[in-house]
Scaffold this active site. Structure first.
Site, PDB file in Angstrom:
ATOM      1  N   ARG A 151       0.807  -1.055  -0.029  1.00 53.02           N
ATOM      2  CA  ARG A 151      -0.063  -0.051  -0.200  1.00 53.02           C
ATOM      3  C   ARG A 151       1.019   1.156  -0.079  1.00 53.02           C
ATOM      4  NH1 ARG A 151      -4.434  -1.754   4.453  1.00 53.02           N
ATOM      5  NH2 ARG A 151      -5.235  -3.436   3.214  1.00 53.02           N
ATOM      6  N   ARG A 172      -3.305   6.503   1.398  1.00 50.39           N
ATOM      7  CA  ARG A 172      -4.032   7.808   1.845  1.00 50.39           C
ATOM      8  C   ARG A 172      -3.068   8.390   2.696  1.00 50.39           C
ATOM      9  NH1 ARG A 172      -9.320   5.685   4.266  1.00 50.39           N
ATOM     10  NH2 ARG A 172      -8.331   3.530   3.861  1.00 50.39           N
ATOM     11  N   ARG A 205      -6.559  11.301  -5.927  1.00 49.27           N
ATOM     12  CA  ARG A 205      -7.835  10.371  -5.610  1.00 49.27           C
ATOM     13  C   ARG A 205      -9.101  11.475  -5.716  1.00 49.27           C
ATOM     14  NH1 ARG A 205      -9.493   5.904  -1.131  1.00 49.27           N
ATOM     15  NH2 ARG A 205     -11.694   6.290  -1.511  1.00 49.27           N
ATOM     16  N   ASP A 260      -7.311  -3.089  -7.179  1.00 51.42           N
ATOM     17  CA  ASP A 260      -7.856  -3.567  -6.082  1.00 51.42           C
ATOM     18  C   ASP A 260      -8.166  -5.142  -6.094  1.00 51.42           C
ATOM     19  OD1 ASP A 260     -10.567  -4.204  -4.144  1.00 51.42           O
ATOM     20  OD2 ASP A 260      -9.302  -2.632  -3.152  1.00 51.42           O
ATOM     21  N   TYR A 310     -15.047 -12.339   0.413  1.00 49.02           N
ATOM     22  CA  TYR A 310     -15.827 -10.973   0.057  1.00 49.02           C
ATOM     23  C   TYR A 310     -17.268 -11.372  -0.697  1.00 49.02           C
ATOM     24  CZ  TYR A 310     -12.161  -8.302   2.081  1.00 49.02           C
ATOM     25  OH  TYR A 310     -11.057  -7.627   2.823  1.00 49.02           O
TER      26      TYR A 310
END
Length: 344
Positions: free
Chosen positions: A25, A29, A38, A75, A152
């Protein structure tokens, strides 16, 4: 150029005085430049499917820190979306998927070879990165492992214990096996196209492997990784593969031999000393600094970084975190970690 790239040398089994380094990652952010891009994209999925902007955020940590590898910005849930699942993200809560718990819902999925129509923008991102990355920087492609992606798809969201997927595999193993097989096929297609587009290494993220025990670990974590790795290496001889069965604990031992991966990525649930003895004997390891050090920093960050480098100094090692960096991390702590790895 390949033989001079430090990541590829480690993956080929070479010990290096200074281990190569990248960070899960690393485009994220915690970086102000990522947040700006973003915002420009509008939302997370729009960013993933915009090749120019996805390439830009992939390049940002390379420009800032000079990592030895860049990992494609995407992702793991893009693959189920490409197979026909509905996918959306809820701000502050994370991803949501349409659920799959019945034969009819499985039958509605697309065949594996149909994923490219949706995923073509991702391959374009890889092509841009292959062109624009510095010559010494390795490009890593990735996908989620079938078990993790299935958790998921069955639950429709992340869950604390992956309970819905465990329930389905126990109550309807035939359906669950069909889902795993479809995800294996789709993953091979997806990663193979990433390699065609310029990815030099691929990584298989099994983020929820730790919830599998005993024979279930073999059946749903180890065997799918083995089959995917074999299929990719048949299509792309010499392709290095990194496996990350997060939370595997003692099952990290022997994972490389059982699956054929070239490197085992380690979470911070095992000590580097144990992993050096039990995992690194089979080849390259990657890891495993606790991501919390990127938040707290200080002398503890330096000491733990040195400890990991020292523990793995006897064999091939790629320095990384034990999990992805968190949004509250301090960018200065990342630089301190890199300086410690490279300068002692």
């Amino acid at each position: 150029m390949a033989e001079t790239k430090t990541i590829l040398r480690a993956l080929a089994g070479e010990s290096q005085a200074v281990p190569p380094i990248w960070m899960m990652r690393q485009a994220g952010r915690y970086l102000p430049e990522y947040r700006a891009t973003r915002a420009q994209a509008g939302d997370f999925l729009s960013l993933c499917y915009n090749p120019e902007l996805a390439a830009e955020v992939t390049l940002q940590p390379i420009r800032r820190y000079g990592f030895d590898a860049a990992i494609l910005f995407a992702d793991i849930l893009l693959l189920p979306q490409a197979l026909g699942a509905e996918l959306w993200f809820v701000t502050g809560e994370g991803p949501r998927l349409s659920t799959l718990t019945t034969e009819a819902e499985f039958e509605a999925l697309k065949p594996a070879e149909a994923v490219h129509e949706t995923l073509n923008p991702v391959y374009e991102t890889v092509r841009i990165l292959s062109r624009d990355l510095p010559a010494e920087t390795t490009l890593i492609g990735f996908a989620g492992a079938p078990w993790t992606v299935a958790t998921y798809m069955v639950a429709g969201r992340g869950t604390p214990d992956q309970g819905p997927a465990h329930k389905l595999k126990d109550e309807n193993p035939a359906l669950f096996d069909r889902l795993i097989a479809r995800l294996e096929e789709g993953t091979v297609e997806y990663l193979s196209r990433q390699v065609d587009a310029g990815a030099e290494v691929v990584k298989i993220f099994d983020s929820w492997a730790g919830s599998l025990r005993g024979a279930d670990f073999d059946r749903y974590a180890l065997e799918p990784c083995r089959r995917i790795t074999a299929a990719l290496k048949a299509r792309h001889p010499g392709l290095p593969v990194i496996g990350f069965p997060r939370g595997a604990g003692e099952r990290y031992e022997g994972f490389a031999q059982a699956t054929g991966v070239d490197c085992v990525a380690l979470d911070d649930g095992v000590t580097p000393e144990w992993a050096a003895e039990h995992v690194q004997k089979d080849g390259c390891v990657q890891g495993n600094l606790a991501a919390s050090h990127m938040v707290t920093g200080g002398e503890a960050l330096v000491e733990e970084t040195r400890r990991i480098v020292r523990a793995f100094s006897g064999g091939p090692h790629i320095f990384n975190l034990g999990h992805g960096i968190t949004p509250d991390a301090d960018p200065d702590n990342v630089q301190r970690m890199i300086d410690t790895v490279r300068g002692g």
